[in-house]
Each structure stands twice: as C-alpha cells, then as structure tokens.
Design an enzyme around this catalytic site. Structure first.
Site, PDB file in Angstrom:
ATOM      1  N   GLY A 168     -37.054 -21.138 -27.504  1.00 34.73           N
ATOM      2  CA  GLY A 168     -37.553 -20.279 -26.429  1.00 34.73           C
ATOM      3  C   GLY A 168     -36.461 -19.902 -25.449  1.00 34.73           C
ATOM      4  N   ASP A 169     -35.608 -20.868 -25.108  1.00 32.56           N
ATOM      5  CA  ASP A 169     -34.501 -20.599 -24.188  1.00 32.56           C
ATOM      6  C   ASP A 169     -33.530 -19.583 -24.778  1.00 32.56           C
ATOM      7  OD1 ASP A 169     -35.012 -22.176 -21.887  1.00 32.56           O
ATOM      8  OD2 ASP A 169     -34.453 -23.978 -22.975  1.00 32.56           O
ATOM      9  N   THR A 170     -33.163 -19.786 -26.038  1.00 28.99           N
ATOM     10  CA  THR A 170     -32.175 -18.879 -26.624  1.00 28.99           C
ATOM     11  C   THR A 170     -32.757 -17.489 -26.835  1.00 28.99           C
ATOM     12  OG1 THR A 170     -32.725 -19.792 -28.809  1.00 28.99           O
ATOM     13  CG2 THR A 170     -30.802 -20.679 -27.712  1.00 28.99           C
ATOM     14  N   GLY A 173     -32.521 -15.931 -23.508  1.00 26.73           N
ATOM     15  CA  GLY A 173     -31.139 -15.558 -23.239  1.00 26.73           C
ATOM     16  C   GLY A 173     -30.744 -14.304 -23.984  1.00 26.73           C
TER      17      GLY A 173
END
Length: 397
Positions: A168-170, A173
């Site tokens: 989810g973070d990547t 990003g």
C-alpha cells in the site's frame, strides 16, 4: 547522462515509506532530492528492516538512494522559516505527515503557494486530505484492508493475509510520483503549480480491477481463492517432481492448445470441458488437476524450459538468490550493486522503468544524517558559515 528530471529540485518531508518512496523515484530519474530529517534521530527508516552483520540497516541505502540529507527541527519557527525559503526555490515538495500538521507549522499548500505559485506539493496520507477519515492515522496495513486488497488475499478457510511487503505504501508513493509528473506537464503548459492528493487507500483501490463493478453490476462479492483466480484456468501454482512449485498461465484458448500439445495430450484442447475460456472456468478444479498430474512427473526446470519452447507462460517462484543468479536479470541489469560508504557494494533493484534516451541512475546510496545540511543551506539559500553555525547552536539544524 543526466536523467529526465535533471534540474528539478525536490524537498522531501515526512518519513517511513510512502512519501520517501515517491522521493526515491524522483531521485532515480535525476531530480535533486533534499530530504529533511529531525536532527537527532533522522527518518525512522534508518532503523527499520533487517541489518547486516555489523548492525547497519539494509533498507535505508535503497529508499534514500540518490538523496541529500538536511536536518531541521520542524517544531522550531526558525526551521519553518528555512523551509519557506527552500520552498521558494523548489519545484516539488513531497510530504506524508498527518493531515493538518503542515498547516500547524505554517507550511500548508496555500501558504507555500503564496510564496511560490509554481510549486507542486505532493501530499501522501492514509485517507487523503478531505473526507470524514482524513484526520485518521493510516498505515498501509489498514489502508490495504479498506482499499479491498486484504479481503481477497489468502485462502477461503483462513483469515486474510498481507503481501509480505508494504504494498500500500509503495503504491501510494508511485501514485504521488505519477501525480508529480502530471503536474509538471501541466506547469510546463500553464506555469501553474498544484497540489497532488495521494492517499494509500485509493492507491490500493485503483488496482482492484473489477471488484467494485462485479458487486454493483451483479451482486457478486469476490472472495479469497488462494493461488488462483476463480474462472481463470489454467493459471495456478503447480507441484513438480522435485518438490518445487511452477507457475503456469495458459488461460487463453491458444495458450491452452499449446500447453496441451506440450503435455502430450492435444485432445484436451478439444474436450468440451476445456475447449474454451468459459468452459475451463466452469471446470477449473478438473483442469488444474490434469495440469498438476503432468507437472508432478517433471522437474521444475524441465517444465519451464519445455513451456518456454512451446510459447506458454511459465516460471519459478523466485527468492532473492534466484533473482541474483538469473541470466535474464543480469542481462537487463534489473539488479545493480551500488557502493555504500559504510557497507560496501550492496545489491538493490535498479531504476525502473527503462528509458532509451534519458535513463535514470543511482548516484549514491542513502546519505548520512545531515550529510548535506551545509551544502544545501549554502548552495540553495546562500547562507554563510556563521549563519549555519548559529542555526546549529540553536539546535535548529
């Protein structure tokens, strides 16, 4: 060769993964990325993840690669003033603080836009800048669940699982990176900057294919199915005679015909149970059982080589050492080694995607804390040694 973003100045604020991964991508393609960190501890990513035998972190050199480190205590008004000066000379500012934090410091989008109308501000948060959940803390694990990914990940007789990485973070990003590039194109035409609102839950939602439409248009809720997708066959993980697992994707009619021939059973392509895509979907378990019976009689490498020759997608389930040893990875330089001042040569994924005329590159691994404070304040803002010394004495930098 300079990357396509050479000459673009970026301020990266915030910590952990989502915002810094956006900054990593910008640096990969040539932008000058200055990362602002707290003076004492720095970004928490300096401590996260596994370490080498000497206790040195192995994730930090990757996610901070190509960046410069500037220390500022953003709680101090003097540091906030420095950020305003830097923002006046910045093309893109990336931040991933909780909603409202930048405004508390007088560094919200409206305040910085008044200083620099051409500024592009990428704001990465769990739930976005608006809406009833905007104020909530939003780590990737929670946002992956609310974006729909966790519910369908895993096996139907067990609770949902995570991907094993902070996907989810990547994704957020990458969304921030994409938004920054779109905003740069808009600015080139109009001279106008803008805010990019990149939430983790929507970054996950954006890759959920037709999950929402399947329910809204037909009342179907997609469930966990393990290693296959319902109705898509054969496309699964199959056992091999040497105890490995091979992935085969032959769910198109032409591919299944080739697979049947490679298996020595061309008649399967004419069998009414398997003759077309929908028939194989209805008889998915039977289809997978037939393929698994064949794969169990051969080694994984035999299967992959045979199917490669037959034009059927197939591959092994790689771990890191497999990637490093694979000749295709080596030929494409998909993994590169970068010299780190503390660790020495360290392997990491190379810049991607590959551009033919203006490829990116990795200038350096993650910097030491505050390594470029003097250079940035002097080079960007013209501060002399005495002024920088005063800021250091006041614990601003």
């Amino acid at each position: 060769m300079p990357g396509p973003l050479a000459g673009i100045r970026v301020l990266e604020m915030g910590q952990l993964i989502a915002g810094p991964f956006c900054g990593q991508l910008l640096a990969d393609f040539g932008a000058e990325v200055v990362k602002i960190e707290p003076p004492k501890a720095g970004d928490a990513m300096r401590q996260w993840g596994r370490t080498d035998a000497e206790g040195r972190p192995l994730w930090w050199p990757v996610i901070a690669r190509g960046k410069k480190s500037l220390t500022l205590d953003l709680r101090k008004p003097e540091a906030q003033g420095v950020v305003r000066e830097l923002a006046a000379k910045t093309d893109i500012l990336v931040e991933n603080f909780r909603v409202g934090r930048m405004e508390e410091w007088g560094l919200g989008y409206d305040a910085l836009k008044a200083i620099n109308p051409a500024l592009i501000m990428v704001r990465v948060t769990g739930f976005g800048q608006t809406g009833p959940y905007a104020d909530r803390a939003g780590f990737a694990s929670v946002c992956e669940a609310m974006g729909g990914l966790r519910y369908i990940a895993g096996y139907p007789d067990r609770p949902p699982v995570r991907a094993g990485i902070s996907i989810g973070d990547t994704l957020a990003g990458q969304s921030g990176f994409q938004g920054a590039l779109l905003a740069l194109h808009h600015r080139q035409r109009t001279g106008e900057g803008q805010m990019v609102d990149a939430s983790i839950f929507e970054a996950v939602l954006s890759v959920m294919e037709s999950v929402v439409s399947e329910y809204d248009g037909g009342g179907h809720v997609r469930e966990r199915s393990g290693s296959f997708l319902p109705g898509i066959a054969p496309s699964n993980a199959y056992p091999t005679g040497d105890g490995e697992t091979v992935i085969i994707g032959a769910n198109q009619d032409s591919l299944f015909r080739r697979l049947s021939q490679a298996m020595g059973r061309p008649e399967l392509a004419e069998d009414e149970r398997f003759a077309n895509h929908r028939a194989r979907g209805r008889n998915q378990s039977e289809c997978d059982a037939v393929v698994a019976e064949w794969t169990a009689k051969h080694t994984a490498h035999e299967i992959v080589d045979l199917l490669a020759e037959a034009g059927v997608p197939a591959g092994l389930t790689y771990k890191a050492p497999d990637m490093l040893d694979d000749p295709h990875f080596q030929a494409r330089q998909s993994i590169t080694r970068v010299e780190d001042p503390q660790i020495g040569p360290i392997a990491m994924q190379n810049v991607f995607p590959k551009l033919s005329a203006s490829p990116g590159g990795i200038e350096r691994t993650g910097p030491e804390l505050g390594e470029h404070t003097d250079a940035v304040l002097g080079g960007w803002l013209g501060y002399d040694d005495a002024k920088i010394a005063d800021l250091r004495a006041a614990h601003v930098v």
